[in-house]
Design a protein around this motif. Structure first.
Motif: not given
Ligand SMILES: CCCCCCCCCCCCCCC(=O)SCCNC(=O)CCNC(=O)[C@H](O)C(C)(C)COP(=O)(O)OP(=O)(O)OC[C@H]1O[C@@H](n2cnc3c(N)ncnc32)[C@H](O)[C@@H]1OP(=O)(O)O
Ligand code: UBL
Length: 271
Positions: A186-187, A189-192, A232-238
């Motif tokens: 889910a996370f 998905l939201a980041v992508q 917004k602005g988050l990436t896979t690392d987050d």
């Protein structure tokens, strides 16, 4: 002979109705059977409205399902409606206790919102067909690589078509009295999709619905819609931190709403 019929016609049903095990199975069978019948009604309505698979069909499904709670003696109390007043795409996450969760989902389901579900659900007769018509995204939980690629496509669709998706981050039904560790889909998905996450917590069903003890009484369920978590602005690392953040917020709300978890042999751990 008449007396025997009297016993059969009055006493036996009376005894059955006072048996909590009988009521449990009766309500469960009624739920599945009635949802299947609603599926038969929903199919032509969806096809006539949209001509096939379309997220707009979720409005029809939502309207058809909303009265089912009355037959089962369930009431829903919803708080935090204001947090759903968000424009554009978002990911809703909630805890998952039972197939009865569908009734709560339909109480609060926003427009243009469908779900992520296990692929086996598509074979659930008319309900499965309606799930397909409502644009539900089916994933193979046993093949992470397949599930990841389906969810990556879903993230793109969320952005392109401004849709919302509801995900159960526990990944399975859980009535242990505490949340299971969250899966990360889910996370991602939201980041992508660069879309916010809106957590919704269902209070525990244990005061009215116990599968092991075969009890299904009338009861009240609280649905708490929590403030959105921006991505917004988050990436896979987050994603790991985001998962922990959402888990902590939802677990606190769940325990506050439902009381402490019954003692488990293995206490909950995050991941
Ligand atoms: C009228 C009558 C009709 C009525 C109709 C009513 C309709 C009602 C429908 C109701 C539907 C309800 C359906 C409920 C369900 O089916 S719940 C079960 C299905 N849902 C889920 O499983 C969602 C939650 N699961 C996940 O998100 C998982 O992460 C999953 C994608 C399935 C992968 O599983 P798994 O490998 O076990 O999970 P991990 O989280 O441990 O992930 C492993 C590594 O992969 C990385 N990962 C995960 N997802 C992604 C992604 N999308 N993109 C990129 N990478 C991803 C994850 O980070 C892990 O790697 P690291 O450890 O971080 O390195
Ligand atoms: C193989 C078919 C899947 C079982 C569905 C049985 C048919 C149900 C018919 C009517 C009930 C109406 C609501 C249906 C929605 C059910 C969604 C659901 O709760 O699926 C379970 C899934 O979240 C997790 O499954 P597991 O706990 O991992 O297992």
């Amino acid at each position: 002979m008449d007396a025997l019929w009297m016993v059969l016609l009055l006493v036996v049903p009376a005894l059955l109705l006072t048996s909590s095990t009988f009521v449990f199975y009766f309500k469960k069978c009624f739920y599945v059977g009635y949802m299947m019948i609603l599926g038969i009604v929903a199919m032509p309505l969806c096809i006539l409205k949209s001509g096939g698979r379309d997220i707009e069909n979720m409005r029809i499904i939502r309207n058809l399902v909303r009265h089912v709670k009355y037959f089962l003696g369930l009431r829903f109390e919803v708080s935090g409606w204001e947090h759903l007043q968000t424009e554009g795409p978002y990911v809703i996450i909630s805890n998952h206790q039972s197939s009865l969760d569908v009734l709560g989902m339909m109480e609060v389901l926003p427009d243009r919102c469908s779900m992520i579900a296990k692929k086996e659900l598509i074979y659930a007769g008319t309900v499965g067909m309606v799930c397909w018509l409502g644009g539900i995204v089916f994933i193979n939980r046993k093949k992470t690589s397949d599930a990841k690629s389906v969810m990556a496509d879903a993230a793109k669709t969320m952005q392109d078509e401004k849709i919302r998706l509801w995900v159960f981050p526990e990944g399975t039904r859980n009535q242990k009295g505490d949340l299971l560790p969250f899966k990360k889909g889910a996370f991602h998905l939201a980041v992508q999709a660069q879309a916010p996450i809106i957590p919704i917590v269902f209070s525990s069903y244990r005061s009215f619905y116990l599968t092991k003890e075969k009890e299904f009484k009338s009861g009240s369920i609280t649905l708490k819609i929590l403030p959105k978590i921006e991505t917004k602005g988050l990436t896979t690392d987050d994603v790991a931190t985001l998962t922990d953040q959402a888990y902590d917020i939802m677990r606190s709300a769940f325990l506050e709403m439902s009381g402490p978890a019954p003692l488990l042999s293995n206490g909950p751990s995050k991941h």
